[in-house]
Enzyme design. Structure first.
Site, mmCIF file in Angstrom:
data_model
loop_
_atom_site.group_PDB
_atom_site.id
_atom_site.type_symbol
_atom_site.label_atom_id
_atom_site.label_comp_id
_atom_site.label_asym_id
_atom_site.label_seq_id
_atom_site.Cartn_x
_atom_site.Cartn_y
_atom_site.Cartn_z
ATOM 1 C CD GLU A 1 -3.083 1.065 2.058
ATOM 2 O OE1 GLU A 1 -2.979 0.287 3.016
ATOM 3 O OE2 GLU A 1 -4.027 1.852 1.895
ATOM 4 C CG ASP A 2 1.468 2.946 3.269
ATOM 5 O OD1 ASP A 2 0.481 3.272 2.589
ATOM 6 O OD2 ASP A 2 1.434 2.757 4.488
#
Ligand code: MN
Length: 717
Positions: free
Chosen positions: A76-77
Site C-alpha cells: 500500500e505505502d
C-alpha cells in the site's frame, strides 16, 4: 522501541523450530521499502510494522503471519508490488499482504448500526484467510496505541470505526484482551471527559481496592485449600469501557470499588470448576438469576466459564468467574489459542473436536466441508450465502450469493430496476447476468426505454426483484390485452357499421361492462383480449339495449370453403393463449401450424391473434412486442387442413394407391391437384385433414413406401 531481536526471541519461546531466516528477510525487505518514511510521531516508519509483528508474536502466531506483520504496509505505502513479494516470500505471504491491503482500502464513513454490521461481515467475508484479520487487528491496535499523533478529526473517526467494526470482530474471534484494549482506546478518544473521570476515580481508589482484593483472595484461597483444591485466585478492575457501559445500561453512578472489581478462580479440571462453585455458594449467598454456566453452553466465540454473583463478607456484590487454565487461554487468545494448523494437517479425532468450536464460532457448521480439508487450506468462507457490495456512495448492501445487477437495481428503487439497462462494476460495464462479488462497487445504467423481460426472472435471486418483475410483466400483459380487445371489438363493430368511439361516448360500453360485472371499460376490453368474452357477444348485448336483433351478415360460402372454415374455427379451442382458452385466434396460412409444432401468437392489428409456427420467417421478422405465448391444448382431436406434395413417376394406378393409403390412415382429402411434367414425373398436391404432427408424419412415412414415390413433403402455400 521493539527490535527484530525481541520478536525473534518471543517466537522462540513457543516455536523453537521456526524459520528465522524468513523473519529476518521480511524485516530487511520492510526496512528497505519503508526507508526514509516517518510516522506522524516523528519516528521511522519501520517501528510500526515491527510493533505489529511483535503483537502477532505475542499472540503466538506462525511465521507467515508474523512476516506478513512486517510486510503489511509495503504494497500500500511503498513501491513494493504483489509480484515482488510473491517472488521473494511465496504465494501464501503475498496473498496475506494483499488481503490486508484490500481491507485498508475500504472506507467507512457511517456509524449507523446496520452499516457497521455489514462492514464487519464484509471484512470477514472478503478475508478468506483468517490470519489476514489477525494481522489487521494487530495493525489497528498499534495505530490506536499511537492515535494521539493523529489530527483530532481523524482521531474521532478512527476511534469510532475501531469501536464499531474492529472491537466486535476481536470479540467474535474470542480475543478478549484485544477487544478490551481496542474498546478502552476508542472510548478514550470518543468520550474523553467520561473516560478521564472514570480513570481518575479508579486510580484514586487503587489502594483501597488492592486491600479489598487481598482480603477476598485470602478468604477464598484458604477455604479452597481446606477442600484440597489448588487454584489461582485473582481480582482486578474491569476494563473502563465495560464499566462505562454497565453504568449507562443500568443508569447508575460509579459509587464504589465493588462495582468495578471482578474475581477469577482458575483451576485444573472441569469437575473442579463445579466444586469451586459449590464451595463459593456455601461461603457466600448467591444472588438468584446471576449464575451462568458457559461450560455446558459455550458462547458462540467458544468462551467457557462459570459466572456467579454472591453477597460478599462486607455485604457487597462480588462477581466471580471460574474456569480451567485451558478455558482461560481460549478466553484471552480466542482463535489464536488454537492456531496450530500445521499439526492440524494430520488431524486426529481429539484435534477434530477441538476445532469444532470454529464451526460454532462462524455459525455455518452445515456448510463447512470436513475439518481436515478446512484446516489444510486455512481458508474459510464465513458467509457462504451472502455477498457484500458497495453503492456508488459507499453504502454496503448484502445480497444472496449469485445475485445480479438487476437485484441490486431493484434494491435501490423499483423505477431503477424497471429501467435498468446495464451495470458498471468497479468502473467496467458488465452484462446483466453478471454475478455480484464481495467488494464490488456497483453502478446501474438506466434508460427510459429499457424495461424488464421474462428472462430477468432467471437472473435474479432476491424476492423483491422477482416480485417487481412479475408485477411489471402482469401490468404489461394487461395493457396488451386491452389493446387487443379494443382492436377485436373495433373490427366487429365495423361489420355492423358502428363506430366504436360512438359506443364509448354514449355509455354503451360502460353498460356492457356492468352487465358482465366488470369495473371499467378497460376491464371489459382486457376480457375480450383474453378471449373470455367475444366481441360478438358484446355487440349482441349492445344491440339488445337498442331492442333489435342483429342482422346476420350475408355470407356466401362455397361448400369446400365451408369445410375449411368449420375446421379452422374449431381450432380456436385447441390453442391456449398464455394458458387461456377461448381466445380468438386464426392459424396462419403462411406456415399452417399443426398440433405438435412449436407455435407462437402474433397480435395483429384488428384481426385478433394469428398462430404461427415458432420458426416461421414471418414471426422471426416481426415486432417481438406483438408476440404472445401460445400452446396447443393437449388431448384435443380436431382436424387441421394440411397441404402435402408428392413427387413420383407417372405410373398408372399410383394416384389410386395414394388416395387409398390416405383414407386407410384416416386423412380425408379436402382437395387434390394433379400435374404431369414433360419428363414423365407427377407432382400431386393434396389438402388433407390431419389430427396432429404425429398423424402427418405417419402419413408421410406411409406414402414414402409406395412404389414410384420419390418425395413427400409438407408445403406452406
Ligand atoms: Mn499498518
Amino acid at each position: 522501541m521493539i527490535r527484530i531481536g525481541d520478536i525473534i526471541e518471543k517466537i522462540e519461546t513457543y516455536n523453537p523450530d521456526f524459520d528465522e531466516d524468513l523473519i529476518r528477510k521480511a524485516y530487511i525487505f520492510s526496512a528497505k521499502a519503508h526507508q526514509g518514511q516517518i510516522r506522524l510521531s516523528g519516528e521511522p516508519y519501520l517501528i510500526h510494522p515491527l510493533e505489529v509483528a511483535g503483537i502477532l508474536a505475542e499472540m503466538q502466531l506462525d511465521e507467515p503471519t508474523i512476516a506478513t506483520g512486517l510486510l503489511h504496509d509495503t504494497i500500500e505505502d511503498t513501491f513494493a508490488t504483489y509480484a515482488q513479494i510473491k517472488a521473494l516470500f511465496g504465494q501464501e505471504i503475498a496473498d496475506l499482504v494483499e488481503g490486508i491491503t484490500k481491507i485498508s482500502k475500504m472506507s467507512f464513513s457511517s456509524s449507523e448500526d446496520t452499516q457497521a454490521e455489514n462492514f464487519r461481515k464484509m471484512i470477514l467475508a472478503m478475508t478468506r484467510d483468517i490470519r489476514v484479520i489477525l494481522v489487521k487487528l494487530a495493525d489497528r491496535l498499534h495505530n490506536m496505541r499511537t492515535l494521539k499523533f493523529q489530527k483530532p478529526e481523524n482521531q474521532q473517526r478512527i476511534a469510532q470505526e475501531t469501536l464499531d467494526v474492529y472491537a466486535p470482530i476481536a470479540n467474535r474471534l474470542g480475543i478478549e484482551w484485544l477487544k478490551s484494549e481496542l474498546e478502552d482506546l476508542s472510548f478514550k478518544y470518543i468520550l474523553p471527559d467520561a473516560y478521564l473521570t472514570l480513570e481518575r476515580k479508579i486510580v484514586k481508589s487503587e489502594k483501597e481496592r488492592d486491600h479489598y482484593i487481598e482480603f477476598v483472595k485470602k478468604i477464598l484461597t484458604e477455604k479452597l485449600r481446606e477442600e484440597g483444591i489448588i487454584a489461582d485466585v485473582s481480582g482486578r478492575p474491569k476494563h473502563l469501557y465495560s464499566i462505562f457501559k454497565k453504568m449507562q445500561s443500568q443508569n447508575i453512578e460509579f459509587s464504589d470499588i465493588y462495582d468495578i472489581t471482578a474475581f477469577r478462580v482458575i483451576v485444573n479440571t472441569i469437575p473442579e470448576c463445579y466444586e469451586v462453585l459449590g464451595i463459593i455458594h456455601n461461603l457466600w449467598t448467591p444472588i438468584p438469576g446471576k449464575f451462568k454456566d458457559y461450560i455446558a453452553l459455550p458462547k458462540s466465540n467458544f468462551y467457557q466459564s462459570l459466572h456467579t454473583t454472591v453477597i460478599g463478607p462486607k455485604g457487597e456484590r462480588i462477581e466471580i468467574q471460574i474456569r480451567t487454565h485451558e478455558m482461560h487461554k481460549v478466553a484471552e487468545m480466542g482463535i489464536a489459542a488454537h492456531w496450530k494448523y500445521k499439526e492440524g494437517i494430520n488431524l486426529d479425532e481429539r484435534d477434530d473436536k477441538r476445532f469444532s468450536w470454529l464451526r460454532q464460532l462462524f455459525e455455518y457448521q452445515k456448510d463447512l466441508k470436513n475439518n481436515a480439508e478446512f484446516l489444510e487450506t486455512i481458508k474459510i468462507d464465513l458467509f457462504p450465502d451472502e455477498v457484500f457490495v458497495f453503492t456508488p456512495t459507499g453504502e454496503v448492501k448484502s445480497f444472496p450469493r449469485g445475485s445480479s445487477p438487476i437485484d441490486f437495481a431493484y434494491s435501490i428503487h423499483t423505477e431503477v430496476g424497471n429501467h435498468c439497462k446495464g451495470a458498471k462494476v468497479n468502473g467496467r460495464i458488465v452484462p446483466l447476468r453478471y454475478n455480484l462479488h464481495n467488494g464490488d462497487r456497483v453502478e446501474i445504467i438506466t434508460h427510459p426505454q429499457a424495461h424488464p423481460s421474462k428472462d430477468w426472472l432467471k437472473l435474479v435471486k432476491t424476492s423483491r426483484a422477482r416480485t417487481k418483475i412479475r408485477q411489471w410483466i402482469k401490468t404489461q400483459e394487461r395493457e396488451q390485452s386491452i389493446q387487443l380487445g379494443r382492436e377485436l371489438l373495433e373490427k366487429e363493430t365495423k361489420r355492423y357499421s358502428v363506430n366504436l368511439s360512438h359506443l364509448y361516448k354514449d355509455g354503451s360500453l360502460e353498460r356492457v361492462a356492468q352487465a358482465f360485472s366488470l369495473q371499467t371499460v378497460d376491464d371489459l376490453l382486457a376480457t375480450i383480449g383474453y378471449g373470455k368474452i367475444t366481441s360478438r357477444q358484446i355487440i349482441r348485448r349492445i344491440l339488445s339495449f337498442h331492442d333489435g336483433e342483429p342482422e346476420k351478415p350475408e355470407v356466401v360460402e362455397k361448400p369446400f370453403k365451408k369445410i375449411l372454415t368449420r375446421i379452422t374455427r374449431k381450432d380456436q379451442t385447441s390453442v391456449l393463449i398464455r394458458g387461456e382458452e377461448n381466445v380468438l385466434i386464426r392459424l396462419a396460412k403462411c406456415c399452417n401450424p399443426l398440433p405438435g409444432d412449436k407455435i407462437v401468437g402474433f397480435i395483429t392489428r384488428g384481426r385478433g391473434i394469428t398462430i404461427h409456427r415458432a420458426d416461421c420467417d414471418k414471426v422471426l421478422n416481426s415486432d417481438p412486442q406483438r408476440l404472445i405465448d401460445a400452446k396447443w391444448k393437449s388431448g384435443e382431436s380436431i382436424l387441421h387442413p394440411v397441404r402435402i406434395q408428392t413427387l413420383s413417376t407417372d405410373r398408372r394406378g399410383l394416384l389410386a394407391e395414394i388416395t387409398k393409403e390416405l383414407s386407410n390412415l384416416g386423412a380425408d382429402i379436402l382437395s387434390a391437384n394433379v400435374q404431369t411434367t414433360e419428363d414423365h414425373q407427377a407432382i400431386n398436391q393434396f389438402v388433407i385433414a390431419i389430427k396432429d404432427l404425429k398423424h402427418l408424419n405417419k402419413i408421410i412415412r406411409a406414402l414414402n413406401h409406395i412404389k414410384g414415390i420419390v418425395e413427400v413433403k409438407r408445403i406452406h402455400a
